[in-house]
Design a protein around this motif. Sequence first.
Motif: not given
Length: 253
Positions: A48-49, A122-140
């Motif tokens: 997760t991290p 509940n613990k995973l959701w904030p990290y998924l949000v971080i992934c969706l905000k990723n502006k460096i890698s579109m594959p992510i």
Amino acid sequence: MPGTVGVDAQPDFLSLEYWEDLLCNLNDMRKYRRIVASLAGSCLSAATPLLSSTKEAACLVALDIVENAVVSIAKVEDAYKCENETKAVIKEAVQQLSLDELLDDMDTAEDVDGNRLLPAMNKLWPYLVICLKNKISMPIVRRCTEVLGRIIQISGGNFFVRRFHKDGYIIWRLLALSPFRRKTLSSMDEKAIILPYRNTSLTSEEPMAEISSQKIQIAVLDMITEISSHKRSAIALESVLKKICGLVMCIIH
């Protein structure tokens, strides 16, 4: 007599040994389930991290691990429910046969670790949000939408209603991506002194490649389709349905 060798004997449902063996098998299954649950939980906690990693390869691997771990935890919960149903049937039979010794053993073997999936989400959701905000890698971003669609189907939409209502704008904003839209200066930036050789970097932001923008939009639309096509997960989108429909219509036109 010839022909009778190897014929399986019929189980004696009234014997103590039969029910002891049955309970022993049930306990073995419980131990195996707990081992799988522990391994899946450990993998999820470790991966997760890494979803916030700036390294594309690490993040993509973490997304794969997260998806598989969530699937495993969901199957563990299903196994837990089956065990409880089996245990209830065995307990009823043992009571009718007055096998008090076995009944005492069953009462001391209570299991209370059936609720693992939603706390993990509940613990995973904030990290998924971080992934969706990723502006460096579109594959992510694209891979994250795939994982998100899968785990919402697994976990059920009820858990994600409030999260989509609060953080959904991050996902819906991806539908509004335009490869030709440039970000203008904010009101504070307009007052800045712009040097000739820095004019481009301050007044605009390089647009995303058209193909990347389209691929992300397709990935988000695929995720919405997957979620809405299953009754168990569709409820997650009900509170934001009008907004999604409006964005989809904008894409079509």
